[in-house]
Design a protein around this motif. Sequence first.
Motif, PDB file in Angstrom:
ATOM      1  N   VAL A  47     -49.351  13.590  16.269  1.00  0.00           N
ATOM      2  CA  VAL A  47     -48.478  14.605  15.689  1.00  0.00           C
ATOM      3  C   VAL A  47     -49.300  15.403  14.689  1.00  0.00           C
ATOM      4  CG1 VAL A  47     -46.386  14.997  14.342  1.00  0.00           C
ATOM      5  CG2 VAL A  47     -46.514  13.025  15.856  1.00  0.00           C
ATOM      6  N   VAL A  48     -49.228  16.723  14.766  1.00  0.00           N
ATOM      7  CA  VAL A  48     -49.905  17.580  13.795  1.00  0.00           C
ATOM      8  C   VAL A  48     -48.828  18.152  12.889  1.00  0.00           C
ATOM      9  CG1 VAL A  48     -51.325  19.631  13.462  1.00  0.00           C
ATOM     10  CG2 VAL A  48     -51.718  18.136  15.427  1.00  0.00           C
ATOM     11  N   MET A  49     -48.975  17.918  11.583  1.00  0.00           N
ATOM     12  CA  MET A  49     -47.963  18.346  10.616  1.00  0.00           C
ATOM     13  C   MET A  49     -48.621  19.000   9.410  1.00  0.00           C
ATOM     14  SD  MET A  49     -45.532  14.994  10.620  1.00  0.00           S
ATOM     15  CE  MET A  49     -44.165  15.827   9.874  1.00  0.00           C
ATOM     16  N   GLY A  62     -59.701  10.279   9.225  1.00  0.00           N
ATOM     17  CA  GLY A  62     -60.939  11.015   9.453  1.00  0.00           C
ATOM     18  C   GLY A  62     -60.768  12.517   9.438  1.00  0.00           C
ATOM     19  N   ASN A  63     -59.579  13.032   9.158  1.00  0.00           N
ATOM     20  CA  ASN A  63     -59.348  14.473   9.240  1.00  0.00           C
ATOM     21  C   ASN A  63     -59.047  15.052   7.858  1.00  0.00           C
ATOM     22  OD1 ASN A  63     -58.956  16.986  10.303  1.00  0.00           O
ATOM     23  ND2 ASN A  63     -56.850  16.623  10.908  1.00  0.00           N
ATOM     24  N   ASP A  64     -60.046  15.138   7.013  1.00  0.00           N
ATOM     25  CA  ASP A  64     -59.865  15.722   5.687  1.00  0.00           C
ATOM     26  C   ASP A  64     -60.807  16.911   5.559  1.00  0.00           C
ATOM     27  OD1 ASP A  64     -58.956  16.159   3.151  1.00  0.00           O
ATOM     28  OD2 ASP A  64     -60.255  14.655   2.228  1.00  0.00           O
ATOM     29  N   ASP A  65     -60.472  17.991   6.258  1.00  0.00           N
ATOM     30  CA  ASP A  65     -61.357  19.150   6.307  1.00  0.00           C
ATOM     31  C   ASP A  65     -60.823  20.336   5.508  1.00  0.00           C
ATOM     32  OD1 ASP A  65     -59.236  19.753   7.890  1.00  0.00           O
ATOM     33  OD2 ASP A  65     -60.387  19.954   9.738  1.00  0.00           O
ATOM     34  N   GLU A  69     -53.081  21.508   7.914  1.00  0.00           N
ATOM     35  CA  GLU A  69     -52.441  20.609   8.869  1.00  0.00           C
ATOM     36  C   GLU A  69     -53.123  19.256   8.835  1.00  0.00           C
ATOM     37  OE1 GLU A  69     -52.771  22.659  12.565  1.00  0.00           O
ATOM     38  OE2 GLU A  69     -50.881  23.703  12.255  1.00  0.00           O
ATOM     39  N   GLU A  70     -52.360  18.221   9.156  1.00  0.00           N
ATOM     40  CA  GLU A  70     -52.884  16.869   9.173  1.00  0.00           C
ATOM     41  C   GLU A  70     -52.466  16.210  10.483  1.00  0.00           C
ATOM     42  OE1 GLU A  70     -53.171  13.063   6.197  1.00  0.00           O
ATOM     43  OE2 GLU A  70     -51.872  14.718   5.691  1.00  0.00           O
TER      44      GLU A  70
END
Length: 111
Positions: A47-49, A62-65, A69-70
């Motif tokens: 899910v992308v929120m 691992g997605n802290d760019d 969106e997360e």
Amino acid sequence: NVRFLDLVYTRKAEYSAASSDRKNKSRIAREIVETVRSRGGRFLRRVVMAKDVTKNYSRDEGNDDGESEEVLFELADEPAVLEKVKQALREHRYGEAGCTWRKKPTSAAHI
């Protein structure tokens, strides 16, 4: 995921032999789902929120760019789970052209 694919591989011939018997194919898929869950496995969907809406979800750390969106994961609903299992059962066999499985499964006893 590897254990799931090993389990699918062990039931693939039975699923293929059922040819047009949809009831039997659905039973095989349900049994695979039950086996995975009985061993502590889960079926998740991505899910992308927005980053501020993250309650009740498992995070992909691992997605802290710096994006707004997360990517999160939640339990998949039953129809989606069964469809994914059936899809895995329909995919190519080991050694066939287009095979998406990377290695031959190990013994089914460890699943």
